[in-house]
Motif scaffolding. Structure first.
Motif, PDB file in Angstrom:
ATOM      1  N   GLY A  50      39.869  43.414  27.160  1.00 25.37           N
ATOM      2  CA  GLY A  50      39.600  43.849  25.791  1.00 25.37           C
ATOM      3  C   GLY A  50      38.134  43.794  25.430  1.00 25.37           C
ATOM      4  O   GLY A  50      37.637  44.618  24.662  1.00 25.37           O
ATOM      5  N   LEU A  51      37.418  42.822  25.995  1.00 30.66           N
ATOM      6  CA  LEU A  51      35.985  42.680  25.728  1.00 30.66           C
ATOM      7  C   LEU A  51      35.123  43.542  26.643  1.00 30.66           C
ATOM      8  O   LEU A  51      33.909  43.604  26.480  1.00 30.66           O
ATOM      9  CB  LEU A  51      35.562  41.207  25.891  1.00 30.66           C
ATOM     10  CG  LEU A  51      36.137  40.216  24.891  1.00 30.66           C
ATOM     11  CD1 LEU A  51      35.795  38.782  25.290  1.00 30.66           C
ATOM     12  CD2 LEU A  51      35.615  40.525  23.486  1.00 30.66           C
ATOM     13  N   GLY A  52      35.764  44.166  27.626  1.00 26.57           N
ATOM     14  CA  GLY A  52      35.011  44.982  28.583  1.00 26.57           C
ATOM     15  C   GLY A  52      34.277  44.161  29.631  1.00 26.57           C
ATOM     16  O   GLY A  52      33.391  44.670  30.316  1.00 26.57           O
ATOM     17  N   LYS A  53      34.650  42.886  29.793  1.00 29.17           N
ATOM     18  CA  LYS A  53      34.003  42.014  30.782  1.00 29.17           C
ATOM     19  C   LYS A  53      34.688  42.063  32.140  1.00 29.17           C
ATOM     20  O   LYS A  53      34.220  41.451  33.085  1.00 29.17           O
ATOM     21  CB  LYS A  53      33.978  40.567  30.274  1.00 29.17           C
ATOM     22  CG  LYS A  53      33.078  40.364  29.089  1.00 29.17           C
ATOM     23  CD  LYS A  53      33.004  38.902  28.720  1.00 29.17           C
ATOM     24  CE  LYS A  53      32.005  38.697  27.595  1.00 29.17           C
ATOM     25  NZ  LYS A  53      31.757  37.282  27.341  1.00 29.17           N
ATOM     26  N   LEU A  54      35.798  42.771  32.211  1.00 29.08           N
ATOM     27  CA  LEU A  54      36.560  42.889  33.444  1.00 29.08           C
ATOM     28  C   LEU A  54      37.160  44.279  33.498  1.00 29.08           C
ATOM     29  O   LEU A  54      37.558  44.832  32.470  1.00 29.08           O
ATOM     30  CB  LEU A  54      37.674  41.831  33.482  1.00 29.08           C
ATOM     31  CG  LEU A  54      38.618  41.833  34.689  1.00 29.08           C
ATOM     32  CD1 LEU A  54      37.868  41.425  35.955  1.00 29.08           C
ATOM     33  CD2 LEU A  54      39.776  40.876  34.443  1.00 29.08           C
ATOM     34  N   SER A  55      37.208  44.809  34.697  1.00 30.21           N
ATOM     35  CA  SER A  55      37.847  46.102  34.896  1.00 30.21           C
ATOM     36  C   SER A  55      39.006  45.906  35.858  1.00 30.21           C
ATOM     37  O   SER A  55      38.820  45.387  36.964  1.00 30.21           O
ATOM     38  CB  SER A  55      36.833  47.094  35.477  1.00 30.21           C
ATOM     39  OG  SER A  55      37.460  48.320  35.754  1.00 30.21           O
ATOM     40  N   PHE A  56      40.189  46.281  35.414  1.00 28.64           N
ATOM     41  CA  PHE A  56      41.372  46.193  36.258  1.00 28.64           C
ATOM     42  C   PHE A  56      42.225  47.401  35.935  1.00 28.64           C
ATOM     43  O   PHE A  56      42.824  47.469  34.856  1.00 28.64           O
ATOM     44  CB  PHE A  56      42.132  44.883  36.011  1.00 28.64           C
ATOM     45  CG  PHE A  56      43.211  44.624  37.021  1.00 28.64           C
ATOM     46  CD1 PHE A  56      42.903  44.106  38.266  1.00 28.64           C
ATOM     47  CD2 PHE A  56      44.530  44.910  36.723  1.00 28.64           C
ATOM     48  CE1 PHE A  56      43.898  43.867  39.204  1.00 28.64           C
ATOM     49  CE2 PHE A  56      45.530  44.677  37.650  1.00 28.64           C
ATOM     50  CZ  PHE A  56      45.209  44.152  38.899  1.00 28.64           C
ATOM     51  N   GLU A  57      42.228  48.358  36.838  1.00 27.26           N
ATOM     52  CA  GLU A  57      42.922  49.612  36.590  1.00 27.26           C
ATOM     53  C   GLU A  57      44.394  49.355  36.252  1.00 27.26           C
ATOM     54  O   GLU A  57      45.094  48.644  36.951  1.00 27.26           O
ATOM     55  CB  GLU A  57      42.826  50.516  37.822  1.00 27.26           C
ATOM     56  CG  GLU A  57      43.279  51.926  37.554  1.00 27.26           C
ATOM     57  CD  GLU A  57      42.984  52.861  38.709  1.00 27.26           C
ATOM     58  OE1 GLU A  57      43.790  53.778  38.898  1.00 27.26           O
ATOM     59  OE2 GLU A  57      41.977  52.661  39.405  1.00 27.26           O
TER      60      GLU A  57
END
Length: 127
Positions: A50-57
């Protein structure tokens, strides 16, 4: 022996990331061991996505699907875990890691983690 996967170990394992150790992979793939993922790890991933600190498709829903497909069990938080959490010394201040530590102590689990702070508690780790 049953395992509790730290959030990074879970993500690295599911992504086939080279950052995960061969010992961790061997332990996670051992069919004789029961593997747990804390609901706190799912929550942590959701927050970071939600914060854009992680990307997980695929997001959190896809993560939960993968957890189930890999025969990992979601470990809920209990009042017993919170009692142990309250008594933990402040060696490590990350609240999500402290939850995992409390769960591991309460439920006699070995944490799969690279985090050097977690073994400072009276908890077994694998890496």
């Amino acid at each position: 022996m049953n395992l509790l996967l730290d959030t990074h170990a879970l993500i690295w394992f599911l992504n086939g990331d080279d950052s995960i150790s061969s010992k961790a992979i061997e332990s996670i793939e051992n069919v004789k061991l029961k593997k747990f993922v804390s609901v706190a790890s799912v929550w942590e991933v959701s927050i970071k996505l939600g914060l854009g600190k992680l990307s997980f498709e695929g997001g959190t829903k896809f993560l939960v699907d993968l957890i189930e497909q890999n025969d990992f069990h979601i470990l809920p938080l209990t009042t017993g875990h919170t009692i142990v959490y309250e008594k933990l010394p402040f060696v490590h201040r990350d609240p999500f890691d402290r939850i995992l530590i409390a769960q591991a102590i309460s439920d006699k689990l070995v944490i799969v983690t690279k985090d050097q702070n977690i073994p400072l508690y009276k908890v077994k780790t694998i890496w």
